[in-house]
Motif scaffolding. Structure first.
Motif, PDB file in Angstrom:
ATOM      1  N   MET A   1     -79.793  68.983  38.195  1.00  0.00           N
ATOM      2  CA  MET A   1     -80.091  70.377  38.512  1.00  0.00           C
ATOM      3  C   MET A   1     -78.767  71.118  38.730  1.00  0.00           C
ATOM      4  O   MET A   1     -77.887  70.631  39.431  1.00  0.00           O
ATOM      5  N   SER A   2     -78.660  72.302  38.150  1.00  0.00           N
ATOM      6  CA  SER A   2     -77.448  73.100  38.348  1.00  0.00           C
ATOM      7  C   SER A   2     -77.467  73.727  39.741  1.00  0.00           C
ATOM      8  O   SER A   2     -78.524  73.846  40.383  1.00  0.00           O
ATOM      9  N   LEU A   3     -76.299  74.159  40.175  1.00  0.00           N
ATOM     10  CA  LEU A   3     -76.186  74.804  41.483  1.00  0.00           C
ATOM     11  C   LEU A   3     -77.016  76.089  41.505  1.00  0.00           C
ATOM     12  O   LEU A   3     -77.713  76.370  42.487  1.00  0.00           O
ATOM     13  N   LEU A   4     -76.960  76.860  40.436  1.00  0.00           N
ATOM     14  CA  LEU A   4     -77.738  78.090  40.370  1.00  0.00           C
ATOM     15  C   LEU A   4     -79.241  77.794  40.383  1.00  0.00           C
ATOM     16  O   LEU A   4     -80.008  78.491  41.044  1.00  0.00           O
ATOM     17  N   ASP A   5     -79.674  76.748  39.698  1.00  0.00           N
ATOM     18  CA  ASP A   5     -81.082  76.365  39.740  1.00  0.00           C
ATOM     19  C   ASP A   5     -81.510  75.981  41.154  1.00  0.00           C
ATOM     20  O   ASP A   5     -82.618  76.300  41.584  1.00  0.00           O
ATOM     21  N   ALA A   6     -80.634  75.296  41.885  1.00  0.00           N
ATOM     22  CA  ALA A   6     -80.938  74.921  43.268  1.00  0.00           C
ATOM     23  C   ALA A   6     -81.101  76.167  44.131  1.00  0.00           C
ATOM     24  O   ALA A   6     -82.014  76.247  44.958  1.00  0.00           O
ATOM     25  N   ALA A   7     -80.222  77.155  43.943  1.00  0.00           N
ATOM     26  CA  ALA A   7     -80.319  78.406  44.699  1.00  0.00           C
ATOM     27  C   ALA A   7     -81.587  79.159  44.323  1.00  0.00           C
ATOM     28  O   ALA A   7     -82.281  79.709  45.190  1.00  0.00           O
ATOM     29  N   ARG A   8     -81.898  79.187  43.029  1.00  0.00           N
ATOM     30  CA  ARG A   8     -83.108  79.879  42.551  1.00  0.00           C
ATOM     31  C   ARG A   8     -84.362  79.237  43.163  1.00  0.00           C
ATOM     32  O   ARG A   8     -85.264  79.918  43.631  1.00  0.00           O
ATOM     33  N   GLN A   9     -84.396  77.923  43.173  1.00  0.00           N
ATOM     34  CA  GLN A   9     -85.557  77.197  43.684  1.00  0.00           C
ATOM     35  C   GLN A   9     -85.748  77.424  45.188  1.00  0.00           C
ATOM     36  O   GLN A   9     -86.851  77.704  45.647  1.00  0.00           O
ATOM     37  N   VAL A  10     -84.681  77.322  45.951  1.00  0.00           N
ATOM     38  CA  VAL A  10     -84.809  77.444  47.406  1.00  0.00           C
ATOM     39  C   VAL A  10     -85.081  78.889  47.829  1.00  0.00           C
ATOM     40  O   VAL A  10     -85.673  79.128  48.882  1.00  0.00           O
ATOM     41  N   ARG A  11     -84.686  79.853  47.015  1.00  0.00           N
ATOM     42  CA  ARG A  11     -84.905  81.268  47.326  1.00  0.00           C
ATOM     43  C   ARG A  11     -86.372  81.548  47.651  1.00  0.00           C
ATOM     44  O   ARG A  11     -86.695  82.391  48.492  1.00  0.00           O
ATOM     45  N   GLU A  12     -87.266  80.827  47.001  1.00  0.00           N
ATOM     46  CA  GLU A  12     -88.698  81.030  47.241  1.00  0.00           C
ATOM     47  C   GLU A  12     -89.086  80.738  48.687  1.00  0.00           C
ATOM     48  O   GLU A  12     -90.116  81.210  49.162  1.00  0.00           O
ATOM     49  N   ASN A  13     -88.274  79.970  49.406  1.00  0.00           N
ATOM     50  CA  ASN A  13     -88.577  79.619  50.798  1.00  0.00           C
ATOM     51  C   ASN A  13     -87.993  80.605  51.805  1.00  0.00           C
ATOM     52  O   ASN A  13     -88.161  80.424  53.010  1.00  0.00           O
ATOM     53  N   ALA A  14     -87.304  81.620  51.335  1.00  0.00           N
ATOM     54  CA  ALA A  14     -86.700  82.596  52.257  1.00  0.00           C
ATOM     55  C   ALA A  14     -87.779  83.232  53.127  1.00  0.00           C
ATOM     56  O   ALA A  14     -88.929  83.407  52.704  1.00  0.00           O
ATOM     57  N   TYR A  15     -87.386  83.575  54.341  1.00  0.00           N
ATOM     58  CA  TYR A  15     -88.297  84.239  55.269  1.00  0.00           C
ATOM     59  C   TYR A  15     -87.819  85.684  55.396  1.00  0.00           C
ATOM     60  O   TYR A  15     -86.881  85.985  56.132  1.00  0.00           O
ATOM     61  N   ALA A  16     -88.444  86.566  54.611  1.00  0.00           N
ATOM     62  CA  ALA A  16     -88.016  87.960  54.552  1.00  0.00           C
ATOM     63  C   ALA A  16     -89.216  88.909  54.618  1.00  0.00           C
ATOM     64  O   ALA A  16     -89.429  89.730  53.737  1.00  0.00           O
ATOM     65  N   PRO A  17     -90.023  88.810  55.698  1.00  0.00           N
ATOM     66  CA  PRO A  17     -91.226  89.632  55.771  1.00  0.00           C
ATOM     67  C   PRO A  17     -90.939  91.117  56.002  1.00  0.00           C
ATOM     68  O   PRO A  17     -91.812  91.947  55.754  1.00  0.00           O
ATOM     69  N   TYR A  18     -89.748  91.472  56.449  1.00  0.00           N
ATOM     70  CA  TYR A  18     -89.432  92.858  56.780  1.00  0.00           C
ATOM     71  C   TYR A  18     -88.757  93.569  55.615  1.00  0.00           C
ATOM     72  O   TYR A  18     -89.192  94.633  55.192  1.00  0.00           O
ATOM     73  N   SER A  19     -87.724  92.990  55.053  1.00  0.00           N
ATOM     74  CA  SER A  19     -87.007  93.623  53.946  1.00  0.00           C
ATOM     75  C   SER A  19     -87.609  93.264  52.585  1.00  0.00           C
ATOM     76  O   SER A  19     -87.387  93.975  51.613  1.00  0.00           O
ATOM     77  N   LYS A  20     -88.323  92.135  52.527  1.00  0.00           N
ATOM     78  CA  LYS A  20     -88.848  91.597  51.256  1.00  0.00           C
ATOM     79  C   LYS A  20     -87.714  91.224  50.292  1.00  0.00           C
ATOM     80  O   LYS A  20     -87.924  91.064  49.104  1.00  0.00           O
ATOM     81  N   PHE A  21     -86.501  91.083  50.786  1.00  0.00           N
ATOM     82  CA  PHE A  21     -85.311  90.782  49.981  1.00  0.00           C
ATOM     83  C   PHE A  21     -84.936  89.315  50.193  1.00  0.00           C
ATOM     84  O   PHE A  21     -84.233  88.968  51.139  1.00  0.00           O
ATOM     85  N   LYS A  22     -85.471  88.469  49.332  1.00  0.00           N
ATOM     86  CA  LYS A  22     -85.236  87.033  49.451  1.00  0.00           C
ATOM     87  C   LYS A  22     -83.931  86.651  48.753  1.00  0.00           C
ATOM     88  O   LYS A  22     -83.694  87.050  47.610  1.00  0.00           O
ATOM     89  N   VAL A  23     -83.121  85.853  49.450  1.00  0.00           N
ATOM     90  CA  VAL A  23     -81.852  85.382  48.906  1.00  0.00           C
ATOM     91  C   VAL A  23     -81.814  83.864  49.011  1.00  0.00           C
ATOM     92  O   VAL A  23     -82.203  83.292  50.034  1.00  0.00           O
ATOM     93  N   GLY A  24     -81.337  83.234  47.958  1.00  0.00           N
ATOM     94  CA  GLY A  24     -81.131  81.793  47.953  1.00  0.00           C
ATOM     95  C   GLY A  24     -79.667  81.506  47.703  1.00  0.00           C
ATOM     96  O   GLY A  24     -79.017  82.200  46.926  1.00  0.00           O
ATOM     97  N   ALA A  25     -79.144  80.506  48.369  1.00  0.00           N
ATOM     98  CA  ALA A  25     -77.747  80.111  48.174  1.00  0.00           C
ATOM     99  C   ALA A  25     -77.672  78.598  48.101  1.00  0.00           C
ATOM    100  O   ALA A  25     -78.477  77.887  48.710  1.00  0.00           O
ATOM    101  N   ALA A  26     -76.695  78.134  47.351  1.00  0.00           N
ATOM    102  CA  ALA A  26     -76.432  76.696  47.280  1.00  0.00           C
ATOM    103  C   ALA A  26     -74.922  76.510  47.228  1.00  0.00           C
ATOM    104  O   ALA A  26     -74.210  77.291  46.585  1.00  0.00           O
TER     105      ALA A  26
END
Length: 130
Positions: free
Chosen positions: A1-26
């Motif tokens: 898995m590429s680093l960007l794919d890892a960030a893309r995948q984990v982004r779905e788990n972000a907790y952003a109920p107020y801004s709705k702006f989910k960010v993933g980092a790896a």
């Protein structure tokens, strides 16, 4: 898995109920292990945490202290850069030439480096009395 794919995948788990702006980092540690993080908001703004800080914390918790590569992704019109605080956090653990990939969920990307994100960074050399 590429680093960007890892960030893309984990982004779905972000907790952003107020801004709705989910960010993933790896981040990739010197061992080659990938550590992931997401932004975690809190109703008591600004008490949340950034995705980059979460990935760094996971790396440190695992016993590593060197970042060799970074990827950050968000659903936005252009690749999202780390905030100023996260730029300094990345600079604490990565060499200035460590590659950084900033991306959007639509596939746009910007390849840069930690040094380009934070020129003139504050580091241990500034603490001459230590």
């Amino acid at each position: 898995m590429s680093l960007l794919d890892a960030a893309r995948q984990v982004r779905e788990n972000a907790y952003a109920p107020y801004s709705k702006f989910k960010v993933g980092a790896a981040v990739r540690g010197a061992s080659g292990t990938i550590y992931r993080g997401v932004n975690v908001e809190n109703v008591a703004y600004p008490e949340g945490t950034c995705a980059e800080a979460g990935a760094i914390a996971a790396m440190i918790a695992a016993g590593e202290t060197e970042i060799t590569e970074v990827a950050v992704i968000a659903d936005c019109p252009s690749p999202v850069p780390p905030c100023g605080g996260c730029r300094q956090k990345l600079a604490e653990f990565a060499r200035h030439d460590a590659p950084v990939t900033l991306a959007t969920t639509d596939g746009e990307r910007l390849d840069t480096s930690v040094g380009a994100l934070l020129p003139g960074r504050f580091d241990i050399s500034h603490m001459d009395n230590v």
